[in-house]
Design a protein around this motif. Structure first.
Motif, PDB file in Angstrom:
ATOM      1  N   LEU A 100       0.845  -1.195   0.000  1.00  0.00           N
ATOM      2  CA  LEU A 100       0.000   0.000   0.000  1.00  0.00           C
ATOM      3  C   LEU A 100       0.882   1.246   0.000  1.00  0.00           C
ATOM      4  O   LEU A 100       2.031   1.202   0.440  1.00  0.00           O
ATOM      5  CB  LEU A 100      -0.906   0.016   1.237  1.00  0.00           C
ATOM      6  CG  LEU A 100      -1.931  -1.115   1.351  1.00  0.00           C
ATOM      7  CD1 LEU A 100      -2.577  -1.123   2.726  1.00  0.00           C
ATOM      8  CD2 LEU A 100      -2.998  -1.000   0.260  1.00  0.00           C
ATOM      9  N   LYS A 101       0.308   2.353  -0.463  1.00  0.00           N
ATOM     10  CA  LYS A 101       1.027   3.630  -0.431  1.00  0.00           C
ATOM     11  C   LYS A 101       0.053   4.726  -0.003  1.00  0.00           C
ATOM     12  O   LYS A 101      -1.166   4.525   0.032  1.00  0.00           O
ATOM     13  CB  LYS A 101       1.620   3.945  -1.796  1.00  0.00           C
ATOM     14  CG  LYS A 101       0.627   4.168  -2.918  1.00  0.00           C
ATOM     15  CD  LYS A 101       1.349   4.483  -4.214  1.00  0.00           C
ATOM     16  CE  LYS A 101       0.379   4.860  -5.339  1.00  0.00           C
ATOM     17  NZ  LYS A 101      -0.588   3.809  -5.652  1.00  0.00           N
ATOM     18  N   ASN A 148     -10.228   4.722  -4.834  1.00  0.00           N
ATOM     19  CA  ASN A 148      -8.848   4.434  -4.429  1.00  0.00           C
ATOM     20  C   ASN A 148      -8.732   3.176  -3.557  1.00  0.00           C
ATOM     21  O   ASN A 148      -7.685   2.921  -2.959  1.00  0.00           O
ATOM     22  CB  ASN A 148      -8.240   5.628  -3.688  1.00  0.00           C
ATOM     23  CG  ASN A 148      -9.022   6.007  -2.438  1.00  0.00           C
ATOM     24  OD1 ASN A 148     -10.199   5.679  -2.305  1.00  0.00           O
ATOM     25  ND2 ASN A 148      -8.372   6.709  -1.524  1.00  0.00           N
ATOM     26  N   THR A 149      -9.802   2.385  -3.458  1.00  0.00           N
ATOM     27  CA  THR A 149      -9.735   1.153  -2.671  1.00  0.00           C
ATOM     28  C   THR A 149      -8.803   0.161  -3.351  1.00  0.00           C
ATOM     29  O   THR A 149      -8.914  -0.094  -4.549  1.00  0.00           O
ATOM     30  CB  THR A 149     -11.135   0.528  -2.500  1.00  0.00           C
ATOM     31  OG1 THR A 149     -12.018   1.482  -1.904  1.00  0.00           O
ATOM     32  CG2 THR A 149     -11.055  -0.709  -1.612  1.00  0.00           C
ATOM     33  N   ARG A 150      -7.880  -0.377  -2.585  1.00  0.00           N
ATOM     34  CA  ARG A 150      -6.907  -1.329  -3.118  1.00  0.00           C
ATOM     35  C   ARG A 150      -7.017  -2.697  -2.463  1.00  0.00           C
ATOM     36  O   ARG A 150      -6.599  -3.691  -3.070  1.00  0.00           O
ATOM     37  CB  ARG A 150      -5.479  -0.797  -2.900  1.00  0.00           C
ATOM     38  CG  ARG A 150      -5.151   0.460  -3.668  1.00  0.00           C
ATOM     39  CD  ARG A 150      -5.018   0.198  -5.153  1.00  0.00           C
ATOM     40  NE  ARG A 150      -4.783   1.443  -5.900  1.00  0.00           N
ATOM     41  CZ  ARG A 150      -5.739   2.195  -6.413  1.00  0.00           C
ATOM     42  NH1 ARG A 150      -7.012   1.825  -6.272  1.00  0.00           N
ATOM     43  NH2 ARG A 150      -5.461   3.303  -7.068  1.00  0.00           N
ATOM     44  N   LEU A 151      -7.541  -2.769  -1.239  1.00  0.00           N
ATOM     45  CA  LEU A 151      -7.390  -4.002  -0.474  1.00  0.00           C
ATOM     46  C   LEU A 151      -8.580  -4.204   0.460  1.00  0.00           C
ATOM     47  O   LEU A 151      -9.062  -3.246   1.079  1.00  0.00           O
ATOM     48  CB  LEU A 151      -6.086  -3.930   0.324  1.00  0.00           C
ATOM     49  CG  LEU A 151      -5.593  -5.119   1.123  1.00  0.00           C
ATOM     50  CD1 LEU A 151      -4.045  -5.103   1.180  1.00  0.00           C
ATOM     51  CD2 LEU A 151      -6.132  -5.120   2.541  1.00  0.00           C
ATOM     52  N   LEU A 179      -9.530  -6.353  -6.616  1.00  0.00           N
ATOM     53  CA  LEU A 179      -8.964  -5.884  -5.357  1.00  0.00           C
ATOM     54  C   LEU A 179      -8.197  -7.010  -4.677  1.00  0.00           C
ATOM     55  O   LEU A 179      -8.572  -8.181  -4.771  1.00  0.00           O
ATOM     56  CB  LEU A 179     -10.078  -5.398  -4.420  1.00  0.00           C
ATOM     57  CG  LEU A 179     -10.934  -4.243  -4.922  1.00  0.00           C
ATOM     58  CD1 LEU A 179     -12.104  -3.998  -3.974  1.00  0.00           C
ATOM     59  CD2 LEU A 179     -10.096  -2.978  -5.075  1.00  0.00           C
ATOM     60  N   LEU A 180      -7.127  -6.646  -3.990  1.00  0.00           N
ATOM     61  CA  LEU A 180      -6.453  -7.617  -3.142  1.00  0.00           C
ATOM     62  C   LEU A 180      -7.378  -8.038  -2.012  1.00  0.00           C
ATOM     63  O   LEU A 180      -7.979  -7.188  -1.334  1.00  0.00           O
ATOM     64  CB  LEU A 180      -5.187  -6.993  -2.546  1.00  0.00           C
ATOM     65  CG  LEU A 180      -3.856  -7.192  -3.264  1.00  0.00           C
ATOM     66  CD1 LEU A 180      -2.765  -6.402  -2.540  1.00  0.00           C
ATOM     67  CD2 LEU A 180      -3.483  -8.655  -3.345  1.00  0.00           C
ATOM     68  N   TYR A 181      -7.487  -9.324  -1.787  1.00  0.00           N
ATOM     69  CA  TYR A 181      -8.340  -9.865  -0.729  1.00  0.00           C
ATOM     70  C   TYR A 181      -7.430 -10.598   0.243  1.00  0.00           C
ATOM     71  O   TYR A 181      -6.916 -11.679  -0.058  1.00  0.00           O
ATOM     72  CB  TYR A 181      -9.377 -10.794  -1.348  1.00  0.00           C
ATOM     73  CG  TYR A 181     -10.338 -11.476  -0.396  1.00  0.00           C
ATOM     74  CD1 TYR A 181     -10.643 -10.936   0.853  1.00  0.00           C
ATOM     75  CD2 TYR A 181     -10.977 -12.658  -0.761  1.00  0.00           C
ATOM     76  CE1 TYR A 181     -11.537 -11.556   1.709  1.00  0.00           C
ATOM     77  CE2 TYR A 181     -11.878 -13.288   0.076  1.00  0.00           C
ATOM     78  CZ  TYR A 181     -12.155 -12.741   1.308  1.00  0.00           C
ATOM     79  OH  TYR A 181     -13.043 -13.367   2.150  1.00  0.00           O
ATOM     80  N   TRP A 230      -1.187 -10.152 -10.386  1.00  0.00           N
ATOM     81  CA  TRP A 230      -0.302  -9.082  -9.930  1.00  0.00           C
ATOM     82  C   TRP A 230       0.034  -8.091 -11.041  1.00  0.00           C
ATOM     83  O   TRP A 230       0.434  -6.958 -10.763  1.00  0.00           O
ATOM     84  CB  TRP A 230       0.980  -9.679  -9.351  1.00  0.00           C
ATOM     85  CG  TRP A 230       0.723 -10.381  -8.051  1.00  0.00           C
ATOM     86  CD1 TRP A 230       0.622 -11.730  -7.842  1.00  0.00           C
ATOM     87  CD2 TRP A 230       0.490  -9.759  -6.781  1.00  0.00           C
ATOM     88  NE1 TRP A 230       0.339 -11.996  -6.522  1.00  0.00           N
ATOM     89  CE2 TRP A 230       0.260 -10.802  -5.841  1.00  0.00           C
ATOM     90  CE3 TRP A 230       0.448  -8.440  -6.334  1.00  0.00           C
ATOM     91  CZ2 TRP A 230       0.002 -10.553  -4.499  1.00  0.00           C
ATOM     92  CZ3 TRP A 230       0.196  -8.186  -5.004  1.00  0.00           C
ATOM     93  CH2 TRP A 230      -0.025  -9.238  -4.101  1.00  0.00           C
ATOM     94  N   GLU A 231      -0.135  -8.462 -12.286  1.00  0.00           N
ATOM     95  CA  GLU A 231       0.118  -7.527 -13.378  1.00  0.00           C
ATOM     96  C   GLU A 231      -0.854  -6.360 -13.342  1.00  0.00           C
ATOM     97  O   GLU A 231      -0.556  -5.273 -13.843  1.00  0.00           O
ATOM     98  CB  GLU A 231       0.012  -8.245 -14.723  1.00  0.00           C
ATOM     99  CG  GLU A 231       1.154  -9.194 -15.006  1.00  0.00           C
ATOM    100  CD  GLU A 231       1.098  -9.760 -16.400  1.00  0.00           C
ATOM    101  OE1 GLU A 231       1.786  -9.227 -17.293  1.00  0.00           O
ATOM    102  OE2 GLU A 231       0.355 -10.749 -16.604  1.00  0.00           O
ATOM    103  N   ALA A 232      -2.023  -6.577 -12.725  1.00  0.00           N
ATOM    104  CA  ALA A 232      -3.038  -5.528 -12.664  1.00  0.00           C
ATOM    105  C   ALA A 232      -2.907  -4.660 -11.419  1.00  0.00           C
ATOM    106  O   ALA A 232      -3.725  -3.746 -11.215  1.00  0.00           O
ATOM    107  CB  ALA A 232      -4.433  -6.158 -12.705  1.00  0.00           C
ATOM    108  N   TYR A 233      -1.897  -4.926 -10.584  1.00  0.00           N
ATOM    109  CA  TYR A 233      -1.759  -4.192  -9.326  1.00  0.00           C
ATOM    110  C   TYR A 233      -0.705  -3.104  -9.473  1.00  0.00           C
ATOM    111  O   TYR A 233       0.488  -3.383  -9.622  1.00  0.00           O
ATOM    112  CB  TYR A 233      -1.392  -5.147  -8.185  1.00  0.00           C
ATOM    113  CG  TYR A 233      -1.583  -4.542  -6.808  1.00  0.00           C
ATOM    114  CD1 TYR A 233      -2.842  -4.177  -6.359  1.00  0.00           C
ATOM    115  CD2 TYR A 233      -0.495  -4.325  -5.966  1.00  0.00           C
ATOM    116  CE1 TYR A 233      -3.019  -3.621  -5.105  1.00  0.00           C
ATOM    117  CE2 TYR A 233      -0.666  -3.781  -4.706  1.00  0.00           C
ATOM    118  CZ  TYR A 233      -1.932  -3.411  -4.286  1.00  0.00           C
ATOM    119  OH  TYR A 233      -2.112  -2.860  -3.032  1.00  0.00           O
TER     120      TYR A 233
END
Length: 414
Positions: A100-101, A148-151, A179-181, A230-233
């Motif tokens: 995350l950033k 901006n939800t990532r996870l 989204l990362l779960y 992971w290519e989409a992250y």
């Protein structure tokens, strides 16, 4: 039965994994490697390891002992790969801070371990937004999504309220929105649930608990199930966008979490955890049976106001837990004693159960949750999580069932 139609059980695979991988000198266990540095025959071999080829250079990034534990944990989860850490909290901290950033948004369960909640406070200070919702209904997470939800983050069974998250539908939600779960499966372990079955991207375990057992080692792990692209992250750094994309996530977690942050699992606890994993299913089976018996006894006891255990028909997510966990419900329960009884007095009367913080031990452990592990949260947050001042958390061990029931009954009646 032919090999094509037969798959060995989890415990059989764990027990024979070391031997089948070729442990030295015919040993049935892999040896422990305690060296902190590794020498090379030539400079080319040294530079190759630093440039991503398999091998060991410095123990902060891993040893043959931790590498083998990682392979065993990957086998247990039927997953793609693993990275082990010094503790479960180190695993979570490495995962969140490396993937995350600032400006990202996380949606998480409101019913989470107190230290994880505190870690979210740190993430907020670093510029990551965190929204806490009731994860027993996936619609609450969907309603909280932002651009901006990532996870998404949940625990399989909440501690100490034992709420069971809407795990399958949250997995479907994560897949639909890319989204990362992330799922903390410490209380269920791979014996009750595997992350792939709910489409989890990453699974976290505190290895200190059920997988190691016996409270003799600290450790944590992040496991990649292979379900995430992971290519989409976007948060994978250019440095780690090389080679097989399926490895990008764990590579970044390993490099930043171990090399840069130093949250390294030492060889000795790694070896203890590896050995402890062999009896995980036996300990869990006995603990689950004891927990069910204790929950049933407490539910009808006149001194008890309520009991939270997914195995009880009265539990709000009982049917979901039955479907997810195959008829076993874990070893964690909590109960609220009636107002006329003093929580601390009841605990002081226990003779077998130990007053201690920890979970997944072979011994039964108890504590007053509101006054200890959730004290820092304050009364408002505790009320939101359903943690009353008279709530007692119990991590049920493998003692003889009748001794356990008698111990709690005596403590409540005297």
């Amino acid at each position: 039965m032919s090999d094509q139609s037969y798959s060995e059980g989890l415990t059989t695979r764990i027990l024979h994994a070391d031997r089948r991988a070729g442990a030295e000198h015919g040993a049935v266990h892999k040896p422990m490697h305690s060296s902190s540095q590794y020498a090379f025959e030539d400079a080319q071999s040294l530079t190759a390891v630093f440039q991503g080829q398999p091998g060991f250079s410095y123990a902060r990034q891993g040893t043959p002992t931790t590498a083998w534990l990682e392979r065993k944990l990957t086998l247990m989860e039927n997953a793609q790969g693993s990275v082990v850490f010094s503790t479960g909290m180190a695993a979570l901290a490495a995962l969140f801070t490396t993937l995350l950033k600032a400006g990202d948004h996380v949606v998480a369960s409101q019913n989470i371990f107190g230290n994880t909640n505190s870690l979210f406070g740190t993430l907020r200070q670093l510029g990551v937004e965190v929204t806490l919702v009731d994860a027993t209904d996936a619609r609450n997470l969907e309603a909280a999504l932002q651009d901006n939800t990532r996870l998404l983050f949940v625990e399989t069974i909440a501690n100490p309220g034992t709420q069971v998250a809407d795990l399958i539908k949250i997995g479907e939600l994560a897949k639909a929105h890319q989204l990362l779960y992330v799922v903390d499966s410490t209380l269920t372990t791979p014996w009750l649930l595997q992350g792939r079955d709910i489409n989890a991207s990453l699974v976290v375990h505190s290895l200190s608990k059920h997988i190691a057992g016996q409270a003799q080692a600290l450790g944590g792990v992040v496991i990649d199930t292979g379900c995430f692209d992971w290519e989409a992250y976007d948060n994978i750094l250019p440095t780690y966008r090389q080679g097989n994309p399926a490895q990008w996530g764990l590579t970044q977690i390993r490099k930043k979490g171990l090399r840069d942050m130093g949250a390294t699992l030492a060889a000795e606890p790694a070896h203890r955890i590896s050995l402890g994993a062999e009896t995980m299913a036996l300990r869990l089976a006995r603990g689950c049976d004891n927990a069910m018996a204790l929950a049933q006894m407490l539910e009808v006891h006149p001194g008890v106001q309520s009991v939270a255990y997914p195995g009880l028909a009265s539990h709000a997510q009982h049917e979901r837990a039955t479907t997810l966990f195959g008829g076993r419900y874990g070893t964690l329960l909590s109960f609220v004693i009636k107002p006329e009884l003093d929580c601390l007095d009841v605990l002081n009367r226990l003779k077998i159960a130990i007053l201690a913080t920890h979970l997944g031990d072979t011994r039964t452990l108890c504590l007053p949750a509101a006054l200890t592990i959730y004290h820092e949260m304050g009364p408002a947050m505790r009320a939101q999580m359903g943690i009353s001042d008279n709530l007692i958390r119990v991590s049920v061990g493998i003692e003889d069932e009748q001794d356990l029931l008698r111990d709690f009954s005596n403590a409540l009646e005297n």
